[in-house]
Each structure stands twice: as structure tokens, then as C-alpha cells.
Design an enzyme around this catalytic site. Structure first.
Site, PDB file in Angstrom:
ATOM      1  N   MET A  33       0.421  -1.110   0.232  1.00 19.37           N
ATOM      2  CA  MET A  33      -0.032   0.001   0.091  1.00 19.37           C
ATOM      3  C   MET A  33       0.958   1.311  -0.574  1.00 19.37           C
ATOM      4  SD  MET A  33      -3.321  -1.056   1.942  1.00 19.37           S
ATOM      5  CE  MET A  33      -3.002  -0.395   3.999  1.00 19.37           C
ATOM      6  N   GLY A  34       1.704   1.151  -0.583  1.00 19.41           N
ATOM      7  CA  GLY A  34       2.914   2.505  -0.501  1.00 19.41           C
ATOM      8  C   GLY A  34       3.899   2.458   1.027  1.00 19.41           C
ATOM      9  N   ALA A  35       4.273   3.656   0.817  1.00 19.07           N
ATOM     10  CA  ALA A  35       4.926   4.270   2.698  1.00 19.07           C
ATOM     11  C   ALA A  35       5.762   3.541   3.048  1.00 19.07           C
ATOM     12  CB  ALA A  35       3.933   4.200   2.923  1.00 19.07           C
ATOM     13  N   HIS A  63       9.113   0.874   3.019  1.00 21.39           N
ATOM     14  CA  HIS A  63      10.434   1.261   4.380  1.00 21.39           C
ATOM     15  C   HIS A  63      11.169  -0.634   4.225  1.00 21.39           C
ATOM     16  CE1 HIS A  63       7.981  -1.681   6.356  1.00 21.39           C
ATOM     17  NE2 HIS A  63       6.900  -0.732   6.888  1.00 21.39           N
ATOM     18  N   HIS A  73       9.474  -3.738   3.405  1.00 22.40           N
ATOM     19  CA  HIS A  73       9.156  -3.477   1.880  1.00 22.40           C
ATOM     20  C   HIS A  73      10.851  -4.028   0.720  1.00 22.40           C
ATOM     21  CE1 HIS A  73       5.696  -0.935   3.456  1.00 22.40           C
ATOM     22  NE2 HIS A  73       5.486  -1.755   2.727  1.00 22.40           N
ATOM     23  N   GLN A 112     -10.489  -2.720   2.881  1.00 21.95           N
ATOM     24  CA  GLN A 112      -9.700  -3.093   3.510  1.00 21.95           C
ATOM     25  C   GLN A 112      -9.688  -2.480   4.887  1.00 21.95           C
ATOM     26  OE1 GLN A 112      -5.471  -4.423   1.751  1.00 21.95           O
ATOM     27  NE2 GLN A 112      -4.929  -3.555   3.543  1.00 21.95           N
ATOM     28  N   GLY A 145       5.568 -10.346   3.962  1.00 18.82           N
ATOM     29  CA  GLY A 145       5.991 -10.533   5.389  1.00 18.82           C
ATOM     30  C   GLY A 145       5.571 -11.010   6.595  1.00 18.82           C
ATOM     31  N   VAL A 163      11.435  -7.276   9.406  1.00 18.61           N
ATOM     32  CA  VAL A 163      12.670  -6.598  10.111  1.00 18.61           C
ATOM     33  C   VAL A 163      12.853  -5.719  10.698  1.00 18.61           C
ATOM     34  CG1 VAL A 163      14.069  -4.993   9.053  1.00 18.61           C
ATOM     35  CG2 VAL A 163      12.946  -6.477   6.998  1.00 18.61           C
ATOM     36  N   ARG A 199       3.445   2.741   9.706  1.00 21.56           N
ATOM     37  CA  ARG A 199       2.484   3.296  11.224  1.00 21.56           C
ATOM     38  C   ARG A 199       3.698   3.893  12.234  1.00 21.56           C
ATOM     39  NH1 ARG A 199      -2.935   1.647  11.153  1.00 21.56           N
ATOM     40  NH2 ARG A 199      -3.098   0.342   9.236  1.00 21.56           N
TER      41      ARG A 199
HETATM   42  O1  PAF Z   1       0.113  -5.466   3.735  1.00 22.16           O
HETATM   43  C1  PAF Z   1      -0.579  -4.720   3.164  1.00 22.16           C
HETATM   44  O2  PAF Z   1       0.421  -3.223   2.549  1.00 22.16           O
HETATM   45  C2  PAF Z   1      -2.071  -5.274   2.690  1.00 22.16           C
HETATM   46  O3  PAF Z   1      -2.525  -5.800   3.752  1.00 22.16           O
HETATM   47  C3  PAF Z   1      -1.968  -5.482   0.487  1.00 22.16           C
HETATM   48  C4  PAF Z   1      -1.163  -6.813   0.974  1.00 22.16           C
HETATM   49  C5  PAF Z   1      -1.261  -4.736   0.079  1.00 22.16           C
HETATM   50  C6  PAF Z   1      -3.540  -5.586   0.323  1.00 22.16           C
HETATM   51  O4  PAF Z   1      -3.306  -4.476   0.224  1.00 22.16           O
END
Ligand code: PAF
Length: 289
Positions: free
Chosen positions: A38-40, A42, A45, A69, A156, A185, A196
Site C-alpha cells: 500500500m506504499g509508504a 520502508h 518492503h 480493507q 512479510g 525487519v 505506521r
Molecule cells: O499488507 C498490505 O500492505 C496490504 O494488506 C496488501 C497485502 C497490499 C493488500 O492491500
């Protein structure tokens, strides 16, 4: 910078062209490894992207803040969004393509009538606090998997319940995709990296370490049985007034259900807590002897 596609047709065309190019260059069956985010972004990721590079000649990262979600009480608009910063983070990571669709591209009818149900486990722990969360996660992961058609997806361990449920969905619905789960990590002091964490002020950041201390205490008490594990974790959390524990539990990694009193073997200690206004989760493998 990785090449960015915003449309389904666009990302599919890019992947098809790259596969054809790799075949021409002598790679028999190029594999696509996919990291959904979902971006952001770090370092957590980036560890997923690193693993994806090992598993596929083509690495696709999606950046999509999935509205389905988020529960009505969660602030979807507060979720950090900065595509330019995310693309800069991905620079030099070996990401071949970024798929960054709009909500309208993924949900052209505003939402979807067909939903993947996360079942019983989807209603526990994170799913109890965040009603419908995992149905939303599984639905978007299924959609993304059908769009990208990867050979491998990388998730993760930090989001252990999510990884468990995605794995079960891939198996239950016969997706021809394998799943890899990459270890969490952590910062030097043990705090699990999370998008967050940026919401924590200095005092909260210091207090947030309680989550990993609870898991450490749980691991140290594991030889003494499940009651001792729970007591050890509780006694750590009681010492930090800024932390309100939402749940602490010990689950069987094969079922993600709470272990029975007489369970012996590998288990996962899981915790969620609010630190100030920020909700954090973490988990760690323990062994109940
Ligand atoms: O873990 C996340 O960032 C989200 O739940 C995902 C897997 C990208 C689904 O929107």
C-alpha cells in the site's frame, strides 16, 4: 526508476512485452515475482523486493491503498500516500514494474459484489478489531493476482495473519502461485518496521518497544507452558502506561487458531497494541516444550 503502469491493460502489456524480450534473449520461462504493497515503503518492503528478485526475472510491485480493507472507523484518508517518494525508494532495487492503479481502476463499480471470505480465522485477532478487514485484503490480493498473474508472491511475516490467510486462499482457490514469507525487519532496538511507525512521537516511539519485549518475554517463558507465556507478556505490558494491549495470543502456525493448554511444538506469539493513537502489531515464533 521502475516503469509505472496505472492501468490493468498497461501492466499486462508491459509484463507480456518483458517476457517476450527475455525469451528472445534466451530465458526459457521468465518468472514473475510480485510484491503487493500500500506504499509508504520502508526497509521491510525492500526485503520483500530483494526476495522477489531472487525468485523472478520480472519483479512487479503494486502500490495501492485498498479502500475495502479499511473499516468505517479507520481513517482511510490518513493513510500515507506519496508515489514519488515510493518510486525513489524503489530506485535501484531491481523492481521491473510498478503497478499504481487508481481506486476506480480496481473498483470500477465503486466496490465489488463478489468478495473472498477470510472465514473463521479472518474474524479473529486483527479481524475482530477490524471487521471485514481480511475479506478486503483477500479480495484485493485475488484481484491483483489475476491482473499480474505472478508465479510467486512475497509477503512479510510482520503481518502473520495476513500471510496465513493469503496462503490459505491461494491453496483453497487453486491459484497457480507460490507464496514466500520474509522475516520481519526490525529497528536496532527490536521495533518491527511498519508504515505506521511514522505516526509515533518520541515518547510513543520509546514505549512502542514494549511489543517486541512482550514477545521476547513470551519466548523466554515458553518452557514453562502457555499460562506462563501469557503472564510473562502481560507483566511487560503493564509497566508501560502509553501502551494499551488490544490482544496477545499464541497460535498454532498451521491453523492460526489459539493453541490448547496441552499443545507442544512451534507456535507464534502475536500481539496488537495501541501506542497513543497508533495501532501496532508484531509476532514472533516461540517453541512450547
Ligand atoms: O499488507 C498490505 O500492505 C496490504 O494488506 C496488501 C497485502 C497490499 C493488500 O492491500
Amino acid at each position: 526508476m521502475p516503469v509505472v503502469a496505472e492501468t490493468i491493460i498497461g501492466i499486462r502489456a508491459l509484463i507480456a512485452e518483458e517476457k517476450a524480450r527475455l525469451v528472445d534473449a534466451g530465458t526459457m520461462s521468465p518468472r514473475v515475482a510480485f510484491v503487493a504493497t500500500m506504499g509508504a515503503l520502508h526497509a521491510g518492503h525492500m526485503a520483500l523486493v530483494k526476495r522477489a528478485r531472487k525468485r523472478g526475472e520480472i519483479v512487479v510491485v503494486s502500490i495501492f491503498v485498498n479502500p475495502t480493507q479499511f473499516s468505517p472507523t479507520e481513517d482511510l484518508s490518513r493513510y500515507p500516500r506519496d508515489l514519488a517518494a515510493d518510486l525513489a525508494t524503489l530506485e535501484g532495487s531491481g523492481t521491473t514494474f510498478v503497478f499504481a492503479p487508481t481506486p476506480e481502476e480496481i473498483y470500477p463499480h465503486a466496490t465489488t459484489d463478489t468478495v473472498v471470505s477470510a472465514g473463521r480465522v479472518g474474524g479473529l485477532f486483527e479481524g475482530r478489531t477490524r471487521a471485514g478487514h481480511f475479506d478486503g485484503v483477500l479480495t484485493v490480493v485475488a484481484k491483483l493476482a489475476n491482473i499480474i498473474r505472478p508465479d510467486v508472491m512475497v509477503f512479510g511475516q510482520k503481518d502473520a495473519q495476513q500471510a496465513f490467510l493469503v496462503n490459505r486462499m491461494l491453496s483453497d482457490l487453486n491459484f497457480p502461485i507460490s507464496l514466500e514469507v520474509v522475516p520481519t525487519v526490525r529497528e536496532d532496538d527490536g521495533l518491527a518496521l511498519s508504515s505506521r511507525n511514522r505516526f509515533l512521537d518520541e515518547r510513543e516511539r520509546r514505549a512502542a518497544i514494549v511489543l517486541s519485549h512482550m514477545l521476547e518475554a513470551a519466548g523466554s517463558a515458553a518452557d514453562l507452558g502457555i499460562d506462563a507465556v501469557i503472564a510473562a507478556a502481560q507483566s511487560v505490558s503493564m509497566g508501560e502506561p502509553l501502551v494499551t494491549v488490544d490482544y496477545f495470543g499464541v497460535v498454532n502456525p498451521a491453523t492460526f487458531l489459539p493453541v490448547d493448554d496441552d499443545y507442544r511444538g512451534p507456535a507464534t506469539a502475536i500481539v496488537a497494541a495501541r501506542v497513543g493513537a497508533t495501532r501496532l502489531i508484531d509476532n514472533e515464533g516461540i517453541y512450547l516444550a
